[in-house]
Design a protein around this motif. Structure first.
Motif, PDB file in Angstrom:
ATOM      1  N   LEU A  20       0.838  -1.189   0.000  1.00 11.43           N
ATOM      2  CA  LEU A  20       0.000   0.000   0.000  1.00 11.43           C
ATOM      3  C   LEU A  20       0.871   1.235   0.000  1.00 11.43           C
ATOM      4  N   SER A  21       0.366   2.303  -0.628  1.00 14.09           N
ATOM      5  CA  SER A  21       1.091   3.566  -0.514  1.00 14.09           C
ATOM      6  C   SER A  21       0.117   4.621  -0.014  1.00 14.09           C
ATOM      7  N   LEU A  22       0.647   5.576   0.719  1.00 13.66           N
ATOM      8  CA  LEU A  22      -0.172   6.623   1.328  1.00 13.66           C
ATOM      9  C   LEU A  22       0.245   7.973   0.759  1.00 13.66           C
ATOM     10  N   ARG A  23      -0.713   8.682   0.161  1.00 17.58           N
ATOM     11  CA  ARG A  23      -0.462  10.045  -0.302  1.00 17.58           C
ATOM     12  C   ARG A  23      -1.130  11.005   0.660  1.00 17.58           C
ATOM     13  N   LEU A  24      -0.424  12.090   0.945  1.00 14.88           N
ATOM     14  CA  LEU A  24      -0.881  13.023   1.977  1.00 14.88           C
ATOM     15  C   LEU A  24      -0.778  14.443   1.426  1.00 14.88           C
ATOM     16  N   ASN A  25      -1.766  15.270   1.789  1.00 16.53           N
ATOM     17  CA  ASN A  25      -1.715  16.663   1.372  1.00 16.53           C
ATOM     18  C   ASN A  25      -2.376  17.510   2.455  1.00 16.53           C
ATOM     19  N   SER A  26      -2.228  18.816   2.352  1.00 14.38           N
ATOM     20  CA  SER A  26      -2.976  19.713   3.224  1.00 14.38           C
ATOM     21  C   SER A  26      -3.759  20.684   2.366  1.00 14.38           C
ATOM     22  N   MET A  27      -5.037  20.855   2.683  1.00 17.55           N
ATOM     23  CA  MET A  27      -5.884  21.846   2.006  1.00 17.55           C
ATOM     24  C   MET A  27      -5.844  23.170   2.751  1.00 17.55           C
ATOM     25  N   GLY A  28      -5.099  23.204   3.875  1.00 17.15           N
ATOM     26  CA  GLY A  28      -5.002  24.434   4.645  1.00 17.15           C
ATOM     27  C   GLY A  28      -6.285  24.778   5.383  1.00 17.15           C
ATOM     28  N   SER A  29      -6.325  25.990   5.906  1.00 14.36           N
ATOM     29  CA  SER A  29      -7.529  26.454   6.615  1.00 14.36           C
ATOM     30  C   SER A  29      -8.613  26.725   5.568  1.00 14.36           C
ATOM     31  N   PRO A  30      -9.876  26.904   5.993  1.00 16.20           N
ATOM     32  CA  PRO A  30     -10.917  27.227   5.004  1.00 16.20           C
ATOM     33  C   PRO A  30     -10.523  28.443   4.169  1.00 16.20           C
ATOM     34  N   GLY A  31      -9.888  29.448   4.783  1.00 17.14           N
ATOM     35  CA  GLY A  31      -9.450  30.643   4.038  1.00 17.14           C
ATOM     36  C   GLY A  31      -8.382  30.289   3.017  1.00 17.14           C
ATOM     37  N   ASP A  32      -7.422  29.438   3.418  1.00 24.41           N
ATOM     38  CA  ASP A  32      -6.356  29.002   2.492  1.00 24.41           C
ATOM     39  C   ASP A  32      -6.959  28.291   1.293  1.00 24.41           C
ATOM     40  N   ARG A  33      -7.927  27.456   1.592  1.00 25.08           N
ATOM     41  CA  ARG A  33      -8.550  26.649   0.548  1.00 25.08           C
ATOM     42  C   ARG A  33      -9.249  27.548  -0.467  1.00 25.08           C
ATOM     43  N   GLN A  34      -9.963  28.526   0.062  1.00 26.35           N
ATOM     44  CA  GLN A  34     -10.698  29.454  -0.793  1.00 26.35           C
ATOM     45  C   GLN A  34      -9.732  30.273  -1.663  1.00 26.35           C
ATOM     46  N   ALA A  35      -8.662  30.788  -1.008  1.00 23.36           N
ATOM     47  CA  ALA A  35      -7.698  31.614  -1.737  1.00 23.36           C
ATOM     48  C   ALA A  35      -7.021  30.782  -2.823  1.00 23.36           C
ATOM     49  N   TYR A  36      -6.736  29.525  -2.495  1.00 27.69           N
ATOM     50  CA  TYR A  36      -6.082  28.654  -3.478  1.00 27.69           C
ATOM     51  C   TYR A  36      -7.016  28.381  -4.650  1.00 27.69           C
ATOM     52  N   ALA A  37      -8.290  28.122  -4.351  1.00 32.21           N
ATOM     53  CA  ALA A  37      -9.252  27.844  -5.426  1.00 32.21           C
ATOM     54  C   ALA A  37      -9.302  29.029  -6.389  1.00 32.21           C
ATOM     55  N   GLU A  38      -9.259  30.236  -5.834  1.00 34.74           N
ATOM     56  CA  GLU A  38      -9.305  31.429  -6.708  1.00 34.74           C
ATOM     57  C   GLU A  38      -8.037  31.537  -7.545  1.00 34.74           C
ATOM     58  N   ARG A  39      -6.890  31.282  -6.875  1.00 37.11           N
ATOM     59  CA  ARG A  39      -5.603  31.349  -7.579  1.00 37.11           C
ATOM     60  C   ARG A  39      -5.582  30.313  -8.720  1.00 37.11           C
ATOM     61  N   LEU A  40      -6.064  29.138  -8.397  1.00 34.92           N
ATOM     62  CA  LEU A  40      -6.060  28.060  -9.385  1.00 34.92           C
ATOM     63  C   LEU A  40      -7.018  28.362 -10.535  1.00 34.92           C
ATOM     64  N   ALA A  53      -6.709  -7.713  -1.255  1.00 34.93           N
ATOM     65  CA  ALA A  53      -6.326  -8.893  -0.466  1.00 34.93           C
ATOM     66  C   ALA A  53      -6.186 -10.112  -1.383  1.00 34.93           C
ATOM     67  N   ASP A  54      -7.084 -10.251  -2.349  1.00 35.50           N
ATOM     68  CA  ASP A  54      -6.976 -11.355  -3.320  1.00 35.50           C
ATOM     69  C   ASP A  54      -5.640 -11.279  -4.036  1.00 35.50           C
ATOM     70  N   ALA A  55      -5.309 -10.068  -4.490  1.00 35.94           N
ATOM     71  CA  ALA A  55      -4.097  -9.896  -5.283  1.00 35.94           C
ATOM     72  C   ALA A  55      -2.847 -10.145  -4.448  1.00 35.94           C
ATOM     73  N   ALA A  82      -3.721   0.751  -3.355  1.00 36.41           N
ATOM     74  CA  ALA A  82      -3.186  -0.611  -3.324  1.00 36.41           C
ATOM     75  C   ALA A  82      -2.316  -0.832  -4.557  1.00 36.41           C
ATOM     76  N   GLY A  83      -1.048  -1.100  -4.342  1.00 37.29           N
ATOM     77  CA  GLY A  83      -0.131  -1.365  -5.452  1.00 37.29           C
ATOM     78  C   GLY A  83      -0.506  -2.636  -6.192  1.00 37.29           C
ATOM     79  N   ALA A  84      -1.208  -3.539  -5.510  1.00 38.04           N
ATOM     80  CA  ALA A  84      -1.562  -4.813  -6.128  1.00 38.04           C
ATOM     81  C   ALA A  84      -2.745  -4.672  -7.089  1.00 38.04           C
ATOM     82  N   LEU A  85      -3.436  -3.533  -7.061  1.00 34.50           N
ATOM     83  CA  LEU A  85      -4.582  -3.353  -7.960  1.00 34.50           C
ATOM     84  C   LEU A  85      -4.150  -2.580  -9.188  1.00 34.50           C
ATOM     85  N   THR A  86      -4.417  -3.164 -10.351  1.00 32.82           N
ATOM     86  CA  THR A  86      -3.974  -2.507 -11.571  1.00 32.82           C
ATOM     87  C   THR A  86      -5.031  -1.542 -12.095  1.00 32.82           C
TER      88      THR A  86
END
Ligand code: HAM
Length: 421
Positions: free
Chosen positions: A154-174, A310-312, A266-270
């Motif tokens: 298994l691999s785990l990807r992690l991110n931060s969306m920041g505070s609600p204000g950060d999220r909003q400002a980022y959405a506008e920037r994007l 689990a099967d894989a 899951a790395g085992a799932l293609t």
């Protein structure tokens, strides 16, 4: 003849044994960490889910909604978090409120490998604390749950969306950035560029993925508090030995996330459907559902996909379904009925044949049942007050047990066999 509706599946034994084992492991891992089971209705006022945000496809396009006979507009739950937060608002439990659930979720999606219209999730939510250590606890427990199932790829990807204000400002920037490149995006993603720019980041379409590879990253614009929160989460995962990779493009499909978001694949799932669970923090959700402010964090994990993984990986292979003892009675059924229940009432798992069939037919059923021992009652046995015991696994000869002592003898025999060599 009717079939199960498109995008749904029947879960039958022995597959359901693995299902039960998975849920047992989940209940164990989270129960030992102070999480209690929550069960809430399968349908809610549609408003509960509409508040998840209209940028959420699950809400906009995939909801199973209906009017009941009292003209109430209701929806089958597409996910597990909003109902838990609704219940939190309604009951005001002491915090942090730590709960887990097992639930079907209903989404009108196009079915494909690992994607269903009714799928099932195990999940956990911890509500009433903004402590980043709670993000760490939830992620590490989710990780330990997969480990306890025997999954390792298994691999785990992690991110931060920041505070609600950060999220909003980022959405506008994007949105502004995407506005310059809207012509280069895949046709299907253009409509989202202005109003739902985060959905564009989430796109799996190649043309769009190539464009957004250079998009501004949310983690570059985090406020100090949000950056400190994110760092504390990473330090916690490092300390607990949970490996992860930071992915600034991981925004996930639900609109309520702030601060941590994550996904296990899951790395085992293609197939493209390789996410076996995802979650995040949702600090504004309780308020948007009409409650007092209450930060929260949690995740949901898809049972069907975990079982595919689990099967894989050849994990979770045990079948707990077989009984220990199978009773065969060719004297009319009374002896079999009574003996089977006597065994069960003494804690020994037991089954029997029905329909007064021949010895041969009943023995066939006994063999197929996977039971370790068979107890046979024929006219001779009945007359001499004994029961004949046969070992179905070793095929070794048989022995006669006094009827009065049969429970004790069988219990001893089973205990001896289950001892490791
Ligand atoms: P989600 O990512 O939409 O999050 O779903 C969680 C998991 O459910 C996915 O990672 C996947 O394993 C499984 N899943 C989702 N849709 C399907 C489908 N159509 N067929 C099969 N499996 C599926 C949520 O639902 C959030 N409520 C998670 C959460 C809890 N966030 C905070 N707390």
């Amino acid at each position: 003849m009717f079939q199960a509706p498109k995008g749904t599946r029947d879960i039958l034994p022995p597959e359901s044994d693995r299902w039960q084992a998975l849920v047992g492991v989940f209940a164990d891992v989270f129960g030992r960490a102070g999480y209690g089971l929550v069960q809430s209705p399968m349908f809610e006022d549609i408003g509960v889910f509409q508040r998840l945000g209209e940028g959420t496809e699950v809400v906009r396009k995939e909801m199973y909604d209906f009017f009941d006979k009292g003209d109430r507009h209701l929806a089958l739950r597409p996910e597990g978090t909003a109902p838990v937060v609704r219940a939190f608002n309604q009951h005001r439990p002491t915090v942090p409120w730590k709960v887990w659930y097992l639930t079907p979720c209903f989404r009108y999606e196009e079915p494909q490998a690992g994607r269903f219209r009714q799928h099932h999730q195990v999940g956990a939510e911890a509500i009433g604390s903004a402590d980043p250590d709670l993000d760490v606890e939830v992620i590490a427990l989710q990780h330990d749950f997969y480990r306890a199932l025997g999954l390792s790829r298994l691999s785990l990807r992690l991110n931060s969306m920041g505070s609600p204000g950060d999220r909003q400002a980022y959405a506008e920037r994007l949105a502004a950035w995407l506005g310059q490149r809207v012509g280069e995006l895949d046709d299907a993603d253009r409509a989202n560029a202005a109003d739902h720019p985060l959905r564009v980041l989430d796109s799996k379409r190649e043309r769009t993925m190539a464009v957004v590879a250079d998009a501004p990253q949310i983690t570059d614009g985090l406020s100090d508090d949000a950056a400190a929160h994110f760092e504390r989460v990473q330090a916690g995962l490092d300390a607990l030995g949970v490996a992860y990779e930071i992915d600034p493009r991981l925004v996930r499909g639900l609109d309520y996330y702030t601060h941590s978001t994550w996904e296990f694949a899951a790395g085992a799932l293609t197939s493209a459907q390789n996410a076996v669970g995802g979650g995040g923090r949702y600090d504004g959700l309780a308020e948007s559902l009409g409650g007092k402010p209450a930060p929260g964090v949690g995740f949901g994990a898809g049972i069907e996909r975990i079982l595919l993984a689990a099967d894989a990986e050849d994990a979770l292979t045990e079948t707990a379904g077989a009984v220990d003892v199978f009773v065969v009675d060719v004297t009319g059924g009374n002896a079999g009925r009574d003996l089977t229940f006597e065994l069960r009432r003494h804690g020994i798992s037991a089954d029997r044949a029905f329909d007064a069939r021949s010895m041969k037919a009943q023995m066939k059923v006994a063999d197929r049942s996977g039971a370790r021992l068979a107890l046979l009652v024929g006219d001779d046995e009945l007359e001499s007050g004994i029961v004949t015991l046969r070992d179905l696994r070793s095929g070794e000869g048989q022995s006669a047990l006094p009827r009065a002592n049969v429970i004790n003898d069988v219990a001893k025999r089973l205990a001896k066999e289950s001892k490791p060599e």
